[in-house]
Design a protein around this motif. Structure first.
Motif, PDB file in Angstrom:
ATOM      1  N   HIS A 140       0.740  -1.150   0.187  1.00 52.65           N
ATOM      2  CA  HIS A 140       0.061   0.086   0.004  1.00 52.65           C
ATOM      3  C   HIS A 140       1.053   1.162   0.060  1.00 52.65           C
ATOM      4  N   ARG A 141       0.201   2.238  -0.335  1.00 55.82           N
ATOM      5  CA  ARG A 141       0.843   3.668  -0.402  1.00 55.82           C
ATOM      6  C   ARG A 141       0.179   4.456   0.170  1.00 55.82           C
ATOM      7  N   VAL A 142       0.740   5.260   1.417  1.00 56.04           N
ATOM      8  CA  VAL A 142      -0.015   6.490   2.079  1.00 56.04           C
ATOM      9  C   VAL A 142      -0.120   7.728   1.116  1.00 56.04           C
ATOM     10  N   THR A 143      -1.379   8.101   0.783  1.00 54.14           N
ATOM     11  CA  THR A 143      -1.581   9.359   0.011  1.00 54.14           C
ATOM     12  C   THR A 143      -1.610  10.665   0.761  1.00 54.14           C
ATOM     13  N   ASN A 144      -1.718  10.638   2.197  1.00 55.05           N
ATOM     14  CA  ASN A 144      -1.566  11.907   2.989  1.00 55.05           C
ATOM     15  C   ASN A 144      -0.305  11.729   3.818  1.00 55.05           C
ATOM     16  N   TRP A 145       0.788  11.683   3.355  1.00 55.48           N
ATOM     17  CA  TRP A 145       1.941  11.270   4.345  1.00 55.48           C
ATOM     18  C   TRP A 145       2.595  12.465   5.052  1.00 55.48           C
ATOM     19  N   VAL A 182      -3.777   3.635  -0.633  1.00 54.91           N
ATOM     20  CA  VAL A 182      -4.275   3.051  -1.743  1.00 54.91           C
ATOM     21  C   VAL A 182      -3.524   1.365  -1.841  1.00 54.91           C
ATOM     22  N   ARG A 183      -4.091   0.459  -2.445  1.00 56.72           N
ATOM     23  CA  ARG A 183      -3.132  -0.661  -2.615  1.00 56.72           C
ATOM     24  C   ARG A 183      -2.700  -0.308  -3.914  1.00 56.72           C
TER      25      ARG A 183
END
Length: 321
Positions: free
Chosen positions: A18-23, A318-319
């Protein structure tokens, strides 16, 4: 869960990524979790002294807010009571505030009867995720067992959690003995939930008639998402008036276990397991208090700490694989 269904070929199932979109916002929230300004607010300073009591007896020196603030600092920074007393004294000195500091005996005594406010629930129905875990609190540790071969087992208690699937907040918690069954704590958990319940999701240990009856008695419109046992059979009235369990069995017969998990939303139960893991990593896997009342207060404050940390920042992801 998928890895249990495919356990014979689990080594071939790739791990999800997964990738964090609001890092940036989430990283700022993670830093705020260690800030003293988060926990020592102006409200705590104003309400530090206890209000004069109107009944007979000694006058308390500290309000419940002061005791709760001290115990919160203790839970966040993993301190003993004496170290908590020293931390508060140093904070007050650095801030230049002339307030008395509760000593460690006062903290211990007041924790026995301290009433921690329950998590506030909204008007919208909540989707509950229920699970339990064990917390150690006394007895010989792993080193003593390995070094001297003692057979005395370490004592532990069982923590039952109910979390909101939409927000991730802990909305109810119950602490019981290690011999308490999971299904028997559904009623006490629902008693601590303010507002309506849209659904309750739990693992196969909650596949019991009394659990279904307890939920239907309190929230007749709630959906029960509990996987039936492998040996489960439909009820006698399955054709005329099927129960929720009968409908689950019908979907499993048509689509299989994996298809039922996707159709019912059972896979969301992984979120409560993530909350249990977060409890163990942030708060710890043990209890510092010895009596039942102090342990209940310790658990309630720990749940409030995790909810506050979650309010500071929650990842959105998001995956990607």
């Amino acid at each position: 869960m998928p890895f249990k269904v495919n356990k014979d070929r689990r080594h071939k199932i790739p791990r999800q990524r997964h990738r964090v979109t609001n890092w940036p916002a989430y990283e700022a929230g993670l830093r705020s979790r260690g800030s003293l300004t988060v926990w020592f607010t102006e409200d705590a300073i104003e309400g530090w002294r206890a209000a004069p009591r109107t009944t007979r007896g000694g006058q308390p020196s500290y309000s419940d807010l002061a005791i709760a603030t001290a115990l919160t600092l203790r839970a966040v920074f993993h301190l003993a009571l004496r170290q908590t007393e020293g931390l508060i004294a140093s904070i007050l000195q650095l801030l230049g505030i002339d307030l008395a500091v509760p000593d460690h005996t006062t903290l211990s005594r007041r924790a026995e009867t301290l009433e921690v406010p329950r998590p506030c629930g909204g008007q919208a129905p909540v989707h509950l995720l229920v699970d339990s875990t064990g917390l150690k609190f006394c007895g010989p540790g792993e080193w003593l067992t390995e070094k001297h071969g003692t057979r005395r087992r370490r004592s532990w208690r069982k923590l039952h959690l109910a979390t909101d699937a939409d927000t991730g907040r802990i909305v109810a918690s119950v602490l019981t003995g290690h011999d308490a069954d999971d299904g028997g704590q559904v009623g006490p958990l629902l008693e601590r939930v303010d507002g309506p319940v849209a659904s309750l999701t739990a693992d196969g240990a909650y596949d019991r008639d009394d659990v279904h009856a307890e939920i239907m008695a309190r929230h007749p419109e709630a959906e029960i998402i509990v996987p039936p046992r492998s040996s489960a059979v439909p009820s006698a009235s399955a054709r005329a008036t099927p129960t929720a369990r009968d409908r689950h069995l019908q979907i499993i017969a048509e689509r299989g276990r994996m298809g039922w998990q996707r159709a019912s939303g059972y896979n969301w139960r992984a979120l409560v397991e993530a909350d249990v893991s977060r409890w163990k990593r942030v708060i710890g896997d043990g209890l510092r208090s010895q009596t039942d009342g102090r342990q209940a207060t310790e658990v309630a404050i720990a749940a409030e700490v995790l909810n506050r940390m979650l309010d500071l920042g929650r990842p959105e992801y998001v995956r990607i694989a």
